[in-house]
Design an enzyme around this catalytic site. Structure first.
Site, short mmCIF file in Angstrom:
data_model
loop_
_atom_site.label_atom_id
_atom_site.label_comp_id
_atom_site.label_asym_id
_atom_site.label_seq_id
_atom_site.Cartn_x
_atom_site.Cartn_y
_atom_site.Cartn_z
N GLY A 138 0.84 -1.19 0.00
CA GLY A 138 0.00 0.00 0.00
C GLY A 138 0.87 1.23 0.00
O GLY A 138 1.22 1.75 1.07
N LYS A 184 -7.81 5.05 18.98
CA LYS A 184 -7.53 5.64 17.66
C LYS A 184 -8.83 5.75 16.86
O LYS A 184 -9.06 6.73 16.15
CB LYS A 184 -6.49 4.77 16.93
CG LYS A 184 -6.16 5.22 15.50
CD LYS A 184 -5.33 6.47 15.50
CE LYS A 184 -4.73 6.92 14.18
NZ LYS A 184 -5.21 6.51 12.94
N GLY A 215 1.88 4.70 3.79
CA GLY A 215 2.77 3.61 3.39
C GLY A 215 4.09 4.13 2.83
O GLY A 215 5.16 3.59 3.12
O1 KPL Z 1 -5.36 9.01 11.27
C1 KPL Z 1 -5.60 10.12 10.88
C2 KPL Z 1 -6.14 10.24 9.51
O2 KPL Z 1 -6.04 11.30 8.91
O3 KPL Z 1 -6.70 9.23 9.04
C3 KPL Z 1 -5.43 11.31 11.78
C4 KPL Z 1 -4.96 10.83 13.14
C5 KPL Z 1 -6.71 12.04 11.91
C6 KPL Z 1 -4.33 12.24 11.33
O4 KPL Z 1 -4.68 13.02 10.23
#
Ligand code: KPL
Length: 299
Positions: free
Chosen positions: A7, A178, A12
C-alpha cells in the site's frame, strides 16, 4: 530486516521511506507513484527526511520477507490478504485506519499478524515525493498478547529508522482510542473541507466530541476500558498535534476516492447496533459521507 510495504499511499510511502534508511524495503502499489519510485527513488520531505531507493512493484504476489506492513485502505484489506497469502512472511503488521483489519489478515495467513496504529501526518505531494506533515507515533502489538518477542523486534526495527514507536500489550484499547479519534476528526474535516485543527473549536468541536464520546461508549460495551475523558483527551491531543494537517478522509474526498467511512463511523454504528446502543452523531456522519460516495458512483 527485509520489509515489504503493501500500500504505497501517503502513510505507506512515509513509513516505507523512513524504514528504507535502515532496512531492505519493497513498496507495493498501483499507480504512477510506483513508476516514479522505480525510476527516480523516493523522497521524504518535511518533519522527517529521506532520499532512498526502495524496490517498487505493482505485483505483490509471491513476495517473501521478514515483515509485511499493510497500509492499504481498509476496504482493500481482503484483497491484500489474498495477495499476501501467496507469499512468505515471518510476520505481518496492519498499520491501517478502522477496526478489524488484522483479523481479516490473520484469517488468511499462517504467520503472526500484529495490529498497529499510526498518527503521523503524511501527504503524497507528487509521484515519488511524500511529505511528513506532522510527527506522530506508531503503536503496535499483538491484539491477544501473544508474539511479544516478534512485536519487540518489529518495534526495534521501526525505532532504528527514526519512527517514534511504542510496543503495547494493550492493543484493543489503543485501537479503540484511535478509532474514537478518527471518528471525531475524519468525516467532520472531510465534509467541511477543513484541517484537523478545526475540530478543536466551535462549531465543529461539538460534533467531533460527540462522535468520539459515542465511540468510547461502544468500546466500553465491547469490554474495553476507555473513558469519555480519555477518548476526548486523545482527540484533543491528536487534533492539536496535527492541527494543520489534512485528514486521510479529506484527502480521499478531494481526490474523489472512496473513503474509509465503513471502517470508522460505520464500524462504530455496527458495534453499537450489536450492543443495543444508539450512536446518532456517527450515524449522521456516516450517512453524509456515504451519500457523497454514492453521488460520485464510488459505492
Ligand atoms: O489518522 C488520521 C487520519 O487522517 O486518518 C489522523 C490521526 C486524523 C491524522 O490526520
Amino acid at each position: 530486516m527485509e520489509i515489504v510495504i503493501f500500500g504505497a499511499g501517503s502513510l505507506g510511502s512515509l513509513v516505507g521511506a523512513a524504514l528504507a534508511r535502515e532496512h531492505d524495503v519493497t513498496l507495493v502499489g498501483r499507480d504512477d507513484h510506483i513508476d516514479a519510485v522505480r525510476e527516480c527513488g523516493l523522497v521524504l520531505e518535511g518533519e522527517l527526511e529521506a532520499d532512498v531507493a526502495p524496490r517498487a512493484t505493482t505485483d505483490g504476489a509471491g513476495l517473501a520477507a521478514d515483515l509485511a506492513v499493510v497500509t492499504v485502505k481498509s476496504y482493500d484489506t481482503p484483497r491484500a490478504a489474498d495477495t499476501l497469502a501467496t507469499g512468505a512472511f515471518e510476520a505481518v503488521l496492519s498499520l491501517q485506519n478502522g477496526m478489524g483489519n488484522e483479523g481479516i489478515l490473520a484469517d488468511a495467513l499462517e504467520c503472526p499478524v500484529l495490529a498497529g496504529t499510526a498518527s503521523y501526518g503524511a501527504v503524497l505531494r507528487d509521484p515519488g515525493v511524500v511529505e511528513c506533515t506532522g510527527r506522530g507515533e506508531v503503536v503496535l502489538g499483538d491484539r491477544r498478547g501473544r508474539h511479544a518477542a516478534i512485536a519487540d523486534r518489529v518495534g526495534a526495527a521501526f525505532r532504528s529508522a527514526g519512527l517514534e514507536t511504542t510496543v503495547s500489550d494493550g492493543m484493543p484499547r489503543r485501537l479503540w482510542e484511535k478509532l474514537a479519534v478518527n471518528a471525531g476528526i475524519n468525516a467532520v474535516t472531510a465534509l467541511t473541507e477543513t484541517e484537523n485543527g478545526a475540530v478543536l473549536d466551535a462549531p465543529a468541536n461539538d460534533l467531533a466530541r460527540s462522535a468520539t464520546r459515542e465511540t468510547a461508549r461502544v468500546a466500553r460495551a465491547e469490554g474495553v476500558v476507555l473513558s469519555n475523558r480519555e477518548a476526548l483527551a486523545a482527540l484533543e491531543a491528536v487534533a492539536t498535534e496535527t492541527a494543520a494537517n489534512t485528514s486521510s478522509m479529506r484527502q480521499d474526498v478531494r481526490a474523489e476516492r472512496r473513503t474509509e467511512i465503513d471502517a470508522i463511523n460505520g464500524y462504530v454504528l455496527e458495534r453499537a447496533a450489536a450492543r443495543g446502543l444508539e450512536a446518532p452523531t456517527n450515524r449522521a456522519l456516516a450517512a453524509l459521507v456515504r451519500t457523497w460516495e454514492r453521488g460520485r458512483g464510488l459505492r
